[in-house]
Design an enzyme around this catalytic site. Structure first.
Site, short mmCIF file in Angstrom:
data_model
loop_
_atom_site.label_atom_id
_atom_site.label_comp_id
_atom_site.label_asym_id
_atom_site.label_seq_id
_atom_site.Cartn_x
_atom_site.Cartn_y
_atom_site.Cartn_z
N ILE A 151 0.79 -1.07 0.02
CA ILE A 151 0.05 0.18 0.03
C ILE A 151 0.90 1.22 -0.06
O ILE A 151 0.58 2.08 -0.65
CB ILE A 151 -1.15 0.03 1.19
CG1 ILE A 151 -2.08 -1.26 1.05
CG2 ILE A 151 -1.77 1.45 1.17
CD1 ILE A 151 -2.72 -1.49 2.29
N ALA A 230 -3.72 3.14 8.19
CA ALA A 230 -3.18 1.87 8.20
C ALA A 230 -3.80 0.83 9.35
O ALA A 230 -4.79 0.14 9.15
CB ALA A 230 -1.68 1.95 8.64
N GLU A 260 -12.26 0.15 18.23
CA GLU A 260 -13.29 0.37 16.90
C GLU A 260 -14.60 -0.55 17.32
O GLU A 260 -14.03 -1.71 17.77
CB GLU A 260 -12.62 0.00 15.47
CG GLU A 260 -11.56 1.17 15.33
CD GLU A 260 -11.19 0.73 13.76
OE1 GLU A 260 -11.77 -0.08 12.96
OE2 GLU A 260 -10.32 1.74 13.36
N HIS A 278 -12.82 4.28 9.31
CA HIS A 278 -12.26 2.97 8.96
C HIS A 278 -12.91 2.69 7.43
O HIS A 278 -13.42 1.63 7.11
CB HIS A 278 -12.24 1.65 9.74
CG HIS A 278 -11.33 0.98 9.46
ND1 HIS A 278 -10.72 0.07 10.59
CD2 HIS A 278 -10.68 0.44 8.60
CE1 HIS A 278 -10.03 -0.82 10.03
NE2 HIS A 278 -9.58 -0.62 8.84
N LEU A 279 -12.69 3.58 6.67
CA LEU A 279 -13.22 3.41 5.25
C LEU A 279 -12.30 2.93 4.23
O LEU A 279 -12.50 3.10 2.96
CB LEU A 279 -13.94 4.79 4.85
CG LEU A 279 -14.91 5.20 5.65
CD1 LEU A 279 -15.50 6.83 4.76
CD2 LEU A 279 -16.31 4.23 5.55
#
Length: 521
Positions: A151, A230, A260, A278-279
């Site tokens: 990434i 991340a 979360e 957290h998309l």
């Protein structure tokens, strides 16, 4: 025809692919733990996402299960060890969301630079605040990329079009690989002090939790903006909020949180912070890719074919002569990672004795799997391990020789500085570590091991033992090795628990200690 139980929503295209292949697709959403135990019986495959917990109990109830497929990357909700013991293959979709995650990090970067959400909110509330939300250009600024894996590399490639100067921190990436991506490889301290923007792309491990914390942030370049898309917890949220309040950091874009779902964070109170729930992987394309990929992997598993994204041992890939060495090979990879602190430019796997006459390719993959599993939080498979080596610029070689001095078969993993060797011994073919960095040894692998190289002088064993005792860490076993000239020694210590970082530092700082490495499964 096989019954495929699906307990969470995945792309319809993936489900249809399974139906077209002739399988019965049984979609049952919203199951609780007790319901799952009932319906998993008779299923040949189980497809999940992140909510379903595939425990040892669930696997035992699924007597017909051949494969568990996770439509995504992480496998925290699957007991992979229990699945392997039961002969159930576990597969995932490791590349389904990497583009979406990279693009979301860049979206947060741009939103942070130009204050897009804040200005949007103000205007919709009837306030024309053009001067209040003045932003900055990306052009000519310096971006520090913390973590240059898949990434991070995608971010580097895409952001280069904005004319930014790129720095990168990643202890497992070679300088040559960084140069290929247009990045200057530097220390974390340099990243903080030289960057105008930082984007985080590290795995979440015990070593990276809280990595970007109060001390590091105190040295931030004035005006620094930080993006974390991340894993939550890598950036200390309290420390980041305080740094923004006191002006050490200009602002932040945050997609992930230490806990979360998160609806209460000190970051939410700060107007210069952009947040999303957290998309990173939440795109139609990523979900389609995950659904299609996992359907393909499950189909292959049910057909008995090679499965590229299997994360546990596929015994069919190993001959009966090689299969007993798989666990040893993976352990040697883990120990080599500990010795090299996860960083090497070359990794050689040498096979000696009878084993050298076999097809050992899967053993070399097992070594790589063990090497990377110690430093990467995403599942490492026999297929993605070579890709991880290539990404990090690691040259992998395999050598063979039928002559061995003491053992019927021997595996040695080494580079120019470190080496670890092991064999299977006795009637029960128990794994043994027989050599570490030139020191002869004979110790069984254990869940928690401490390797201490030291000067061969009196009192050092007592000193290390005392530090462990003061930390209430029990020594289960210890082997002492000496060099031929009696100037250096090696302690191989098995402990009942993982040795904490502060205890490791105390041992490393003790008089006469040359190096300390730790291994915990």
């Amino acid at each position: 025809m096989s019954r495929v139980l699906v307990t969470e929503e995945i792309a319809e295209s993936g489900l249809q692919e399974l139906r077209d292949a002739g399988h019965e697709v049984d979609v049952q959403l919203g199951l609780n733990a007790d319901d799952l135990l009932k319906v998993v019986d008779g299923a040949d495959a189980l497809i999940i996402r992140s909510a379903t917990k595939v425990t040892e109990e669930v696997l035992a109830a699924g007597k017909s299960l051949q494969v568990v497929g996770r439509a995504g990357i992480g496998l925290d909700n699957v007991d992979v060890k229990a699945a392997t013991a039961q002969g159930v293959m576990v597969v995932n979709a490791p590349q389904s969301n990497i583009i979406s995650a990279a693009e979301h990090a860049i979206a947060l970067l741009l939103a942070q630079a130009r204050n897009v959400p804040q200005a949007n909110e103000a205007l919709k509330a009837g306030r024309w605040e053009r001067s209040k939300w003045e932003g900055v250009e990306l052009y000519g600024k310096t971006l520090g990329i913390v973590g240059l894996g898949r990434i991070g590399a995608l971010v580097a490639q895409r952001i280069s079009g904005f004319g930014m100067n790129l720095l990168a921190y990643d202890p497992y990436i070679s300088p040559e690989r960084a140069r290929q991506l247009g990045c200057e490889l530097v220390s974390l301290d340099d990243i903080i002090s030289r960057s105008d923007f930082i984007t985080v792309h590290l795995p979440k491990t015990p070593e990276t939790v809280g990595l970007i914390g109060k001390d590091l942030l105190s040295n931030a370049k004035p005006g620094l903006r930080i993006v974390n898309a991340a894993r939550g917890g890598i950036v200390d949220e309290e420390a980041l909020a305080e740094a923004i309040r006191n002006g050490s950091v200009q602002g932040a874009g945050v997609d992930v949180f230490s806990t979360e779902p998160c609806t209460d964070s000190p970051l939410f109170e700060l107007p210069s912070v952009v947040v999303t729930p957290h998309l990173g992987a939440s795109t139609a394309e990523a979900q389609d890719k995950a659904g299609i990929t996992i359907a393909e992997q499950v189909q292959l598993a049910l057909a008995g074919d090679f499965v590229p994204f299997a994360v546990n041992v596929n015994a069919a890939e190993a001959s009966e002569s090689v299969k007993p060495f798989l666990g040893l090979a993976e352990m040697l990879g883990q120990m080599f990672s500990a010795l090299t602190h996860g960083s090497t430019e070359r990794l050689e796997v040498a096979y000696r004795g009878a084993l050298a006459e076999q097809d050992t390719r899967i053993l070399s993959l097992a070594v790589l799997k063990g090497f990377f599993s110690a430093t990467i939080d995403e599942p490492v498979s026999y297929v993605n391990a070579p890709q991880l080596a290539e990404e990090r610029g690691i040259e992998v070689r395999e050598t063979k020789g039928t002559v061995t001095r003491k053992f019927v078969s021997l595996i040695v993993v080494r580079n120019s500085d470190h080496a670890v060797g092991g064999t299977l011994a006795g009637r029960d073919q128990e794994p043994k570590i027989v050599m570490i960095d030139g020191f002869d040894a004979e110790v069984p692998p254990a869940s928690h091991m401490l390797l201490v190289r030291n000067n061969d002088t009196p009192g050092i064993v007592a000193s290390v033992s005392g530090i462990l005792a003061d930390a209430s860490i029990n020594i289960a076993d210890m082997a002492l090795c000496r060099s031929a000239d009696r100037t250096n020694a090696l302690m191989i210590i098995t402990t009942d628990q993982k040795v904490a970082e502060d205890v490791l530092r105390n041992i490393s700082d003790a008089s006469g200690i040359v190096d300390v490495a730790t291994l915990s499964n």
